[in-house]
Design a protein around this motif. Structure first.
Motif, PDB file in Angstrom:
ATOM      1  N   MET A 380       0.841  -1.195   0.000  1.00  0.00           N
ATOM      2  CA  MET A 380       0.000   0.000   0.000  1.00  0.00           C
ATOM      3  C   MET A 380       0.877   1.245   0.000  1.00  0.00           C
ATOM      4  SD  MET A 380      -2.531  -1.418   2.990  1.00  0.00           S
ATOM      5  CE  MET A 380      -1.110  -2.158   3.790  1.00  0.00           C
ATOM      6  N   ALA A 381       0.384   2.297  -0.626  1.00  0.00           N
ATOM      7  CA  ALA A 381       1.143   3.542  -0.694  1.00  0.00           C
ATOM      8  C   ALA A 381       0.200   4.725  -0.537  1.00  0.00           C
ATOM      9  CB  ALA A 381       1.906   3.638  -2.014  1.00  0.00           C
ATOM     10  N   ASP A 382       0.718   5.742   0.119  1.00  0.00           N
ATOM     11  CA  ASP A 382      -0.041   6.975   0.322  1.00  0.00           C
ATOM     12  C   ASP A 382       0.966   8.114   0.425  1.00  0.00           C
ATOM     13  OD1 ASP A 382      -2.064   8.720   0.667  1.00  0.00           O
ATOM     14  OD2 ASP A 382      -2.708   8.006   2.639  1.00  0.00           O
ATOM     15  N   GLU A 383       0.488   9.323   0.491  1.00  0.00           N
ATOM     16  CA  GLU A 383       1.387  10.471   0.587  1.00  0.00           C
ATOM     17  C   GLU A 383       0.706  11.606   1.337  1.00  0.00           C
ATOM     18  OE1 GLU A 383       2.135  12.695  -3.063  1.00  0.00           O
ATOM     19  OE2 GLU A 383       0.656  11.410  -4.064  1.00  0.00           O
ATOM     20  N   ASP A 384       1.557  12.452   1.930  1.00  0.00           N
ATOM     21  CA  ASP A 384       1.071  13.689   2.522  1.00  0.00           C
ATOM     22  C   ASP A 384       1.949  14.825   2.022  1.00  0.00           C
ATOM     23  OD1 ASP A 384       3.433  13.548   3.973  1.00  0.00           O
ATOM     24  OD2 ASP A 384       2.463  12.694   5.753  1.00  0.00           O
ATOM     25  N   ALA A 387       5.932  13.629   2.824  1.00  0.00           N
ATOM     26  CA  ALA A 387       6.585  12.357   2.526  1.00  0.00           C
ATOM     27  C   ALA A 387       5.632  11.402   1.831  1.00  0.00           C
ATOM     28  CB  ALA A 387       7.107  11.732   3.822  1.00  0.00           C
ATOM     29  N   TRP A 388       6.241  10.366   1.207  1.00  0.00           N
ATOM     30  CA  TRP A 388       5.490   9.219   0.694  1.00  0.00           C
ATOM     31  C   TRP A 388       5.569   8.111   1.735  1.00  0.00           C
ATOM     32  CZ3 TRP A 388       9.143  11.563  -2.724  1.00  0.00           C
ATOM     33  CH2 TRP A 388       8.565  12.322  -3.748  1.00  0.00           C
ATOM     34  N   ILE A 389       4.470   7.442   1.973  1.00  0.00           N
ATOM     35  CA  ILE A 389       4.389   6.401   3.001  1.00  0.00           C
ATOM     36  C   ILE A 389       3.996   5.093   2.313  1.00  0.00           C
ATOM     37  CG2 ILE A 389       3.264   5.678   5.134  1.00  0.00           C
ATOM     38  CD1 ILE A 389       2.658   8.883   5.284  1.00  0.00           C
ATOM     39  N   ILE A 390       4.855   4.093   2.460  1.00  0.00           N
ATOM     40  CA  ILE A 390       4.655   2.793   1.815  1.00  0.00           C
ATOM     41  C   ILE A 390       4.591   1.734   2.902  1.00  0.00           C
ATOM     42  CG2 ILE A 390       5.608   1.137   0.172  1.00  0.00           C
ATOM     43  CD1 ILE A 390       7.240   3.537  -0.989  1.00  0.00           C
ATOM     44  N   ARG A 391       3.620   0.837   2.801  1.00  0.00           N
ATOM     45  CA  ARG A 391       3.471  -0.250   3.772  1.00  0.00           C
ATOM     46  C   ARG A 391       3.460  -1.576   3.032  1.00  0.00           C
ATOM     47  NH1 ARG A 391       0.552   3.881   6.143  1.00  0.00           N
ATOM     48  NH2 ARG A 391       1.080   4.224   8.348  1.00  0.00           N
ATOM     49  N   VAL A 392       4.208  -2.517   3.570  1.00  0.00           N
ATOM     50  CA  VAL A 392       4.222  -3.896   3.074  1.00  0.00           C
ATOM     51  C   VAL A 392       3.756  -4.775   4.229  1.00  0.00           C
ATOM     52  CG1 VAL A 392       5.596  -5.770   2.117  1.00  0.00           C
ATOM     53  CG2 VAL A 392       6.093  -3.399   1.470  1.00  0.00           C
ATOM     54  N   ALA A 393       2.595  -5.399   4.072  1.00  0.00           N
ATOM     55  CA  ALA A 393       1.996  -6.178   5.158  1.00  0.00           C
ATOM     56  C   ALA A 393       1.689  -7.588   4.666  1.00  0.00           C
ATOM     57  CB  ALA A 393       0.732  -5.493   5.661  1.00  0.00           C
ATOM     58  N   ASP A 394       1.637  -8.520   5.605  1.00  0.00           N
ATOM     59  CA  ASP A 394       1.280  -9.897   5.270  1.00  0.00           C
ATOM     60  C   ASP A 394       0.445 -10.480   6.400  1.00  0.00           C
ATOM     61  OD1 ASP A 394       2.995 -11.554   7.230  1.00  0.00           O
ATOM     62  OD2 ASP A 394       4.518 -10.284   6.280  1.00  0.00           O
ATOM     63  N   THR A 395      -0.149 -11.638   6.120  1.00  0.00           N
ATOM     64  CA  THR A 395      -0.965 -12.343   7.125  1.00  0.00           C
ATOM     65  C   THR A 395      -0.229 -13.560   7.652  1.00  0.00           C
ATOM     66  OG1 THR A 395      -2.046 -13.604   5.359  1.00  0.00           O
ATOM     67  CG2 THR A 395      -3.097 -11.545   6.050  1.00  0.00           C
ATOM     68  N   GLY A 396       1.080 -13.488   7.642  1.00  0.00           N
ATOM     69  CA  GLY A 396       1.891 -14.611   8.099  1.00  0.00           C
ATOM     70  C   GLY A 396       1.901 -14.762   9.602  1.00  0.00           C
ATOM     71  N   PRO A 397       2.805 -15.602  10.109  1.00  0.00           N
ATOM     72  CA  PRO A 397       2.825 -15.919  11.548  1.00  0.00           C
ATOM     73  C   PRO A 397       3.504 -14.858  12.410  1.00  0.00           C
ATOM     74  CG  PRO A 397       4.562 -17.125  10.446  1.00  0.00           C
ATOM     75  CD  PRO A 397       3.819 -16.387   9.360  1.00  0.00           C
ATOM     76  N   GLY A 398       4.051 -13.808  11.800  1.00  0.00           N
ATOM     77  CA  GLY A 398       4.780 -12.812  12.588  1.00  0.00           C
ATOM     78  C   GLY A 398       6.240 -13.193  12.733  1.00  0.00           C
ATOM     79  N   LEU A 399       7.030 -12.238  13.095  1.00  0.00           N
ATOM     80  CA  LEU A 399       8.466 -12.476  13.244  1.00  0.00           C
ATOM     81  C   LEU A 399       8.759 -13.221  14.540  1.00  0.00           C
ATOM     82  CD1 LEU A 399       9.818  -8.970  12.153  1.00  0.00           C
ATOM     83  CD2 LEU A 399       9.862 -11.066  10.811  1.00  0.00           C
ATOM     84  N   THR A 446      -1.192 -12.310  13.847  1.00  0.00           N
ATOM     85  CA  THR A 446      -2.071 -11.905  12.743  1.00  0.00           C
ATOM     86  C   THR A 446      -1.300 -11.447  11.514  1.00  0.00           C
ATOM     87  OG1 THR A 446      -2.210  -9.627  13.542  1.00  0.00           O
ATOM     88  CG2 THR A 446      -3.829 -11.192  14.405  1.00  0.00           C
ATOM     89  N   GLY A 447      -0.008 -11.256  11.646  1.00  0.00           N
ATOM     90  CA  GLY A 447       0.784 -10.839  10.500  1.00  0.00           C
ATOM     91  C   GLY A 447       1.829  -9.806  10.861  1.00  0.00           C
ATOM     92  N   THR A 448       2.504  -9.307   9.844  1.00  0.00           N
ATOM     93  CA  THR A 448       3.602  -8.353  10.012  1.00  0.00           C
ATOM     94  C   THR A 448       3.413  -7.193   9.047  1.00  0.00           C
ATOM     95  OG1 THR A 448       5.115 -10.134  10.654  1.00  0.00           O
ATOM     96  CG2 THR A 448       6.109  -8.058   9.943  1.00  0.00           C
ATOM     97  N   SER A 449       3.797  -6.016   9.489  1.00  0.00           N
ATOM     98  CA  SER A 449       3.684  -4.826   8.638  1.00  0.00           C
ATOM     99  C   SER A 449       4.922  -3.955   8.807  1.00  0.00           C
ATOM    100  CB  SER A 449       2.426  -4.024   8.994  1.00  0.00           C
ATOM    101  OG  SER A 449       2.364  -2.829   8.243  1.00  0.00           O
ATOM    102  N   PHE A 450       5.539  -3.615   7.674  1.00  0.00           N
ATOM    103  CA  PHE A 450       6.671  -2.688   7.652  1.00  0.00           C
ATOM    104  C   PHE A 450       6.228  -1.386   6.988  1.00  0.00           C
ATOM    105  CE2 PHE A 450       8.975  -6.639   8.215  1.00  0.00           C
ATOM    106  CZ  PHE A 450      10.021  -6.281   9.052  1.00  0.00           C
ATOM    107  N   CYS A 451       6.811  -0.273   7.463  1.00  0.00           N
ATOM    108  CA  CYS A 451       6.464   1.041   6.927  1.00  0.00           C
ATOM    109  C   CYS A 451       7.723   1.737   6.423  1.00  0.00           C
ATOM    110  CB  CYS A 451       5.779   1.905   7.986  1.00  0.00           C
ATOM    111  SG  CYS A 451       5.316   3.559   7.410  1.00  0.00           S
ATOM    112  N   ILE A 452       7.648   2.227   5.185  1.00  0.00           N
ATOM    113  CA  ILE A 452       8.740   2.989   4.578  1.00  0.00           C
ATOM    114  C   ILE A 452       8.271   4.433   4.430  1.00  0.00           C
ATOM    115  CG2 ILE A 452      10.234   3.245   2.563  1.00  0.00           C
ATOM    116  CD1 ILE A 452       9.670   0.277   1.972  1.00  0.00           C
ATOM    117  N   THR A 453       9.109   5.359   4.904  1.00  0.00           N
ATOM    118  CA  THR A 453       8.807   6.784   4.773  1.00  0.00           C
ATOM    119  C   THR A 453       9.918   7.440   3.959  1.00  0.00           C
ATOM    120  OG1 THR A 453       7.694   6.801   6.920  1.00  0.00           O
ATOM    121  CG2 THR A 453       8.336   8.934   6.003  1.00  0.00           C
ATOM    122  N   LEU A 454       9.564   8.020   2.813  1.00  0.00           N
ATOM    123  CA  LEU A 454      10.525   8.693   1.939  1.00  0.00           C
ATOM    124  C   LEU A 454      10.179  10.177   1.896  1.00  0.00           C
ATOM    125  CD1 LEU A 454      10.709   6.197  -1.064  1.00  0.00           C
ATOM    126  CD2 LEU A 454      12.296   6.408   0.842  1.00  0.00           C
TER     127      LEU A 454
END
Length: 463
Positions: A380-384, A387-399, A446-454
């Protein structure tokens, strides 16, 4: 001199000594004035004794007595009656009257300063206590010219004495500061400069020798710092040499494993049941080994170039990554979701941004595949305004706990079995190169989510 420690100390010492002398001068000059006037009262009392002993004193003798006493008139009070004992013409009216009996210090200081700042000659009346119980009161009139001249002379003598003392004290303190402070500090600075020329030379580490406790502590702290830095430089040198050797080995090993992988592709086509059963495991092992070599080589490139910033459509990068991961997932039940505006344009290095997204999506795919359960990966990607905000999420078991504890640390934060943890480290370094940040938003069952801020830059429209 003003820019040196000893020079400033010399000037400040002279100033402070002079200030102390000024504080001494004020009460001293007041005391001198009081003693001067008391002396005139005592002389007047002695002169009046002649008249009290013999009432027949001729005018010439009276004038001589008053001149020797330095006064114009002498008034005595022995009982309840005031008696003009000696008298002569007063040249001008009396300006002030000063009573020295039990006069407070502030009053004496004020009157002394007033006399110093009043250059006009005046006639004053002075009242005091006769010495040796010679009566109840003695009163004289006199001119202030001699008093002010004597006070100025006394003040100049104090001034010169103060100047000599301050200069002498300042020179002694200057020499002491030079010997006890400046020289040791210069020695420490000289050692630091010599150490900076060759920090890997252990012989240049300072040896504490100062006898001053504070400087000794500074030298010991500097010695500890230099020792640690020298050890760290040697360790980094060894690690650099080891890294170079590992990179060479990884490079050649990757080529060998790539060739072996080509042969395993043909082995997979064999109809032998045993070969069919063992071939996939062999292929997976070779693939993991190749990935390890490639990751090691990528991380070991100290000359990793900085990003070449350009305007890129983020949706194209995400599409390329997901297409590649779909092929890697094969028939495994993983769904990929894209929530990226088609017209979103980022200012970034397209190749490096692809590597960042690919690393995160690949980690998510491997985590879901290892569970054996279906899953979903979304980008997913959004902006304000900033910055641009990018999220990569999954429904895996977590880290796992170890990965969370050593997140973004090379060779320690691997999230899957056999993983090196270099993927996240490389991704974080690449994002930092863009001036942005990569962070873990959450990771649980429930999963893992990383956030990238550029951070944003100035953009123009892309056709």
């Amino acid at each position: 001199m003003l820019n040196s420690l000893s020079g400033r100390f010399l000037i400040l010492t002279a100033v402070f000594v002079m200030l102390a002398e000024v504080l001494i001068f004020v009460p001293s000059i007041a005391r001198f004035r009081e003693e001067f006037l008391l002396t005139r009262l005592e002389r007047a009392q002695i002169a009046s004794l002649v008249l009290l002993a013999d009432e027949e004193v001729n005018p010439d003798l009276q004038e001589e007595l008053l001149r020797n006493a330095g006064v114009f008139n002498v008034v005595m009070r022995r009982n309840e009656t005031r008696q003009l004992v000696l008298s002569s013409p007063v040249p001008r009216p009396i300006s002030e009257t000063y009573d020295l009996r039990n006069a407070p210090a502030f009053t004496l200081i004020r009157d002394a300063m007033t006399r110093l700042t009043t250059p006009e000659d005046q006639v004053i009346r002075v009242i005091g206590q006769p010495v040796r119980m010679g009566g109840l009161l003695i009163e004289v009139t006199l001119e202030t010219d001699d008093l002010r001249a004597a006070m100025i002379d006394y003040g100049l003598r104090i001034l010169w004495l103060s100047l000599v003392i301050s200069v002498f004290t300042a020179v002694l303190l200057f020499w002491a500061v030079q010997y006890f402070l400046v020289r040791p500090i210069r020695r420490v600075v000289g050692n630091m400069q010599a150490y900076a020329e060759a920090p890997e030379d252990v012989h240049r580490v300072i040896a504490p020798s100062s006898g001053i406790r504070e400087l000794r502590e500074a030298e010991e702290t500097l010695q500890t710092l230099q020792t640690q830095l020298t050890s760290a430089l040697k360790q980094k040198e060894h690690l650099a040499q080891l890294g170079g050797a590992v990179a060479k080995v990884s490079h050649d090993l990757r080529n060998i494993l790539t060739s072996a992988q080509l042969f395993t592709d043909r082995i997979e086509m064999s109809e032998d049941p045993g070969v069919k059963r063992m071939a996939p495991k062999l292929v997976n092992s070779l693939t993991r080994a190749i990935h390890l070599c490639e990751a090691t080589l990528a991380y070991g490139k100290a000359e990793e170039p900085g990003p070449t910033l350009a305007q890129v459509r983020f949706a194209d990068i995400v599409a390329d990554v997901i297409d590649s991961e779909r092929l890697s997932a094969g028939k495994f039940d993983i769904s990929f979701a894209e929530d990226v505006p088609a017209d979103m344009v980022l200012r970034a290095d397209a190749e490096q941004l692809y590597r960042v997204i690919a690393n995160l999506v690949r980690n998510a795919r491997q985590a879901i595949v290892n569970t054996g359960n279906p899953g979903e990966i979304s980008v997913m990607a959004d902006e304000d305004e900033r910055a641009w905000i990018i999220r990569v999420a999954d429904t895996g078991p977590g880290l796992p706990a170890k990965a969370l504890e050593h997140l973004f640390k090379p060779f320690q934060g691997g999230a899957t079995k056999g993983g090196t943890g270099l993927g996240l480290t490389i991704a974080q370094d690449l994002v930092r190169g863009h001036g942005g940040s990569l962070s873990l938003e959450h990771s649980d069952e429930t999963g893992t989510s990383f956030c990238i801020t550029l951070p944003k830059g100035n953009l123009t429209d892309v056709s």
